[in-house]
Design an enzyme around this catalytic site. Sequence first.
Site, PDB file in Angstrom:
ATOM      1  N   SER A  65       0.800  -1.237   0.000  1.00  0.00           N
ATOM      2  CA  SER A  65       0.000   0.000   0.000  1.00  0.00           C
ATOM      3  C   SER A  65       0.826   1.277   0.000  1.00  0.00           C
ATOM      4  CB  SER A  65      -0.942   0.016   1.196  1.00  0.00           C
ATOM      5  OG  SER A  65      -2.037  -0.819   0.931  1.00  0.00           O
ATOM      6  N   LYS A  68       0.338   3.221  -3.018  1.00  0.00           N
ATOM      7  CA  LYS A  68      -0.845   4.084  -3.171  1.00  0.00           C
ATOM      8  C   LYS A  68      -0.446   5.564  -3.151  1.00  0.00           C
ATOM      9  CE  LYS A  68      -3.989   0.719  -1.015  1.00  0.00           C
ATOM     10  NZ  LYS A  68      -4.636   0.329   0.246  1.00  0.00           N
ATOM     11  N   TYR A 190      -3.653  -2.417 -10.342  1.00  0.00           N
ATOM     12  CA  TYR A 190      -3.544  -2.219  -8.890  1.00  0.00           C
ATOM     13  C   TYR A 190      -2.606  -3.262  -8.266  1.00  0.00           C
ATOM     14  CZ  TYR A 190      -4.981  -2.260  -3.969  1.00  0.00           C
ATOM     15  OH  TYR A 190      -4.973  -2.251  -2.591  1.00  0.00           O
ATOM     16  N   TYR A 241      -4.585   3.517   8.195  1.00  0.00           N
ATOM     17  CA  TYR A 241      -5.950   2.979   8.309  1.00  0.00           C
ATOM     18  C   TYR A 241      -6.530   3.255   9.687  1.00  0.00           C
ATOM     19  CZ  TYR A 241      -3.714   0.746   4.437  1.00  0.00           C
ATOM     20  OH  TYR A 241      -2.988   0.533   3.308  1.00  0.00           O
ATOM     21  N   VAL A 259       1.193  -3.831   3.746  1.00  0.00           N
ATOM     22  CA  VAL A 259       1.202  -5.176   4.343  1.00  0.00           C
ATOM     23  C   VAL A 259       2.469  -5.966   4.031  1.00  0.00           C
ATOM     24  CG1 VAL A 259      -1.308  -5.462   4.595  1.00  0.00           C
ATOM     25  CG2 VAL A 259      -0.179  -6.189   2.473  1.00  0.00           C
TER      26      VAL A 259
HETATM   27  N1  GLN Z   1      -2.312  -4.994  -2.180  1.00  0.00           N
HETATM   28  C1  GLN Z   1      -2.833  -5.017  -0.837  1.00  0.00           C
HETATM   29  C2  GLN Z   1      -4.345  -5.215  -0.814  1.00  0.00           C
HETATM   30  O1  GLN Z   1      -5.039  -4.716  -1.630  1.00  0.00           O
HETATM   31  C3  GLN Z   1      -2.432  -3.753  -0.139  1.00  0.00           C
HETATM   32  C4  GLN Z   1      -2.961  -3.667   1.268  1.00  0.00           C
HETATM   33  C5  GLN Z   1      -2.009  -2.978   2.206  1.00  0.00           C
HETATM   34  O2  GLN Z   1      -0.809  -2.935   2.024  1.00  0.00           O
HETATM   35  N2  GLN Z   1      -2.557  -2.513   3.301  1.00  0.00           N
HETATM   36  O3  GLN Z   1      -4.870  -5.892   0.013  1.00  0.00           O
END
Ligand code: GLN
Length: 306
Positions: A65, A68, A190, A241, A259
């Site tokens: 993430s 992002k 994505y 989050y 993650v």
């Molecule tokens: N690619 C992961 C997902 O969509 C990213 C989630 C994350 O890093 N929090 O679940």
Amino acid sequence: MTVDYAALLQTIAAEVATLAPEGAVAEYIPALARVVPDQFGMAVATVDGVVHRAGTADVPFSIQSISKLFALALALRREGEALWRRVGREPSGTPFNSLVLLERERGIPRNPFVNAGALVVTDVLCRRFLQPERAVLEFVHGLLGRSGVGIDAEVARSERRHSDRNAAIAHFMRSFGNLHGEVGAVLDAYCAHCAIAMSCAELAEAALFLAADGCQPGGTRILEAADVRRLNALMLTCGAYDAAGDFAFRIGLPTKTGVGGGILAIVPGRMSICAWSPRLDANGNSIAAAAALERFAAMAGVSIFG
Ligand code: GLN
């Protein structure tokens, strides 16, 4: 206060090594479950371009993430203000992959860092670029001033094969008219940009524009200073989050977690910091990397709250 960042990083790495191994690596993406859990790396890049390292700071990991942030910066460059008609700016108070708010809020994601928001951002990139994941990768290369960072194809495939939940989010938003492209193409892009592999040192360097009013060292402008202030505000309020409040309390810096176990933190006007350790807490944030950033912010006196 003058701080010897190199020495401070060594102290923190030694302290983190004494922590009990808590948490677990992400398993919902099978290729990520194979990562050796007890690794720790950390890097600090100061706005003059100097990088300090500790532990496995040069070992690439799946940025997940954290991508992002790069996707959002690139989408903002292309789309400008119009992006904010499709994505909100409020913390969600829900896990990163939650669907619950989307029905009540008619397919407008709370913010660009929950999966729903990042899928809308990726949809924008799919409209603007023939190969959106390559565009994100090339954007990162531009930030670093060199190529060499790549997408881990196995991780991308592995997530794509297990992307039912993100597919559900994307279809749901499409039913409200807030996803314009084909769901499959958005998911492909994505999963690919989430699978970019970078080291702590590379991430800290690539994110320097967020600490330097929108410019990389050398002076190349990436974003306007006003947009960078907004990105930092979003990182502080939404970057971790449902733990964003706790991170602001403990660390006091804008952060973005992934993650893969990485956490990027920005000290506006001064530096960007990346810590990495694969074991995660229930929110999907790295336990040891958060602990390391908490110590660093306290010991270097860099919280944005003084
Ligand atoms: N690619 C992961 C997902 O969509 C990213 C989630 C994350 O890093 N929090 O679940």
